[in-house]
Design a protein around this motif. Sequence first.
Motif, PDB file in Angstrom:
ATOM      1  N   ILE A 125       0.996  -1.311  -0.129  1.00 17.50           N
ATOM      2  CA  ILE A 125      -0.043   0.060  -0.084  1.00 17.50           C
ATOM      3  C   ILE A 125       0.893   1.464  -0.029  1.00 17.50           C
ATOM      4  N   TYR A 126       2.137   1.319   0.744  1.00 20.82           N
ATOM      5  CA  TYR A 126       2.869   2.479   1.045  1.00 20.82           C
ATOM      6  C   TYR A 126       3.879   2.721  -0.393  1.00 20.82           C
ATOM      7  N   ARG A 127       4.080   1.529  -0.782  1.00 19.50           N
ATOM      8  CA  ARG A 127       4.581   1.734  -2.357  1.00 19.50           C
ATOM      9  C   ARG A 127       3.983   2.125  -3.464  1.00 19.50           C
ATOM     10  N   ILE A 128       2.313   1.612  -3.398  1.00 18.49           N
ATOM     11  CA  ILE A 128       1.434   2.335  -4.668  1.00 18.49           C
ATOM     12  C   ILE A 128       1.716   3.599  -4.367  1.00 18.49           C
ATOM     13  N   LEU A 129       1.000   3.934  -3.435  1.00 22.17           N
ATOM     14  CA  LEU A 129       0.027   5.755  -2.701  1.00 22.17           C
ATOM     15  C   LEU A 129       1.984   6.212  -2.486  1.00 22.17           C
ATOM     16  N   LYS A 130       3.016   5.516  -2.967  1.00 28.91           N
ATOM     17  CA  LYS A 130       4.204   6.523  -2.988  1.00 28.91           C
ATOM     18  C   LYS A 130       4.278   7.350  -3.961  1.00 28.91           C
ATOM     19  N   GLU A 131       4.412   6.102  -5.010  1.00 26.25           N
ATOM     20  CA  GLU A 131       3.701   6.072  -6.280  1.00 26.25           C
ATOM     21  C   GLU A 131       3.205   7.023  -7.168  1.00 26.25           C
ATOM     22  N   LYS A 132       2.066   7.881  -6.379  1.00 22.74           N
ATOM     23  CA  LYS A 132       0.477   8.636  -7.019  1.00 22.74           C
ATOM     24  C   LYS A 132       0.881   9.549  -5.870  1.00 22.74           C
ATOM     25  N   ASN A 133       2.685   9.948  -5.175  1.00 20.29           N
ATOM     26  CA  ASN A 133       2.712  11.435  -4.458  1.00 20.29           C
ATOM     27  C   ASN A 133       1.935  11.742  -3.936  1.00 20.29           C
ATOM     28  N   TRP A 134       1.519  10.507  -3.149  1.00 19.57           N
ATOM     29  CA  TRP A 134       0.717  10.966  -1.855  1.00 19.57           C
ATOM     30  C   TRP A 134       2.091  11.216  -0.447  1.00 19.57           C
ATOM     31  N   ARG A 135       1.412  12.286   0.122  1.00 17.53           N
ATOM     32  CA  ARG A 135       2.986  12.310   1.350  1.00 17.53           C
ATOM     33  C   ARG A 135       2.349  11.395   2.690  1.00 17.53           C
ATOM     34  N   ILE A 136       3.388  10.408   2.645  1.00 18.30           N
ATOM     35  CA  ILE A 136       3.359   9.297   4.134  1.00 18.30           C
ATOM     36  C   ILE A 136       3.973   9.320   4.807  1.00 18.30           C
ATOM     37  N   THR A 137       3.310   9.761   5.919  1.00 21.93           N
ATOM     38  CA  THR A 137       3.646   9.478   7.342  1.00 21.93           C
ATOM     39  C   THR A 137       3.311   8.301   8.662  1.00 21.93           C
ATOM     40  N   GLY A 138       4.777   8.093   9.778  1.00 19.85           N
ATOM     41  CA  GLY A 138       4.107   7.389  10.088  1.00 19.85           C
ATOM     42  C   GLY A 138       5.017   6.276  10.735  1.00 19.85           C
ATOM     43  N   PHE A 139       4.617   5.109  11.478  1.00 16.76           N
ATOM     44  CA  PHE A 139       6.014   4.375  12.011  1.00 16.76           C
ATOM     45  C   PHE A 139       5.887   3.035  11.373  1.00 16.76           C
TER      46      PHE A 139
END
Length: 172
Positions: free
Chosen positions: A24-38
């Motif tokens: 999920i992270y990889r795909i959202l990152k490819e769509k330029n989502w700003r992702i935070t968390g741990f």
Amino acid sequence: MDKPFRIYITGKPGIGKTTLLFNIYRILKEKNWRITGFYCPEVRVNNTRMGFKIKSVLSGKEAWLARVDARSGIRIGKYYVVLEDNFVRQLEEEIFSFPDIILIDEIGPMELSSVSLKNLINKILTSNYPVIAVVHRSIKFDDGVIYEVTIQNRDILLEEILGRVTSNKNNI
């Protein structure tokens, strides 16, 4: 304003919860989502698990969460929780730096045994940001959608969760 979505991923150990979250992270990152968390990867030395680190999704900064060779702190199984409050404060600053979504791997007894990390998790879950979290099977939430990963569904959950997440992007 509607409360942002909460998606909880649970299941037996080794079933693919973390793999699902990282996809999920990889795909959202490819769509330029700003992702935070741990996330909390295990640390192995010579094929022996020595403990767990906690790492920022945004910066990659890390600290020890729990170690087998520590002799102080709260004990969870054979591990002693050694997470320092200072790291949690730094992590909190990063997490709330205007994300599109917050990802957590995982919310479990070890993470919740640290008062400062438990407080941060509570702050995340009551925030106005969307959250996807891997949750230990002993912990229950009733404010979101729960996906239990099984051998039968683990390959189709990625598309189902991404569909739910991206359809809500306009509400973020």
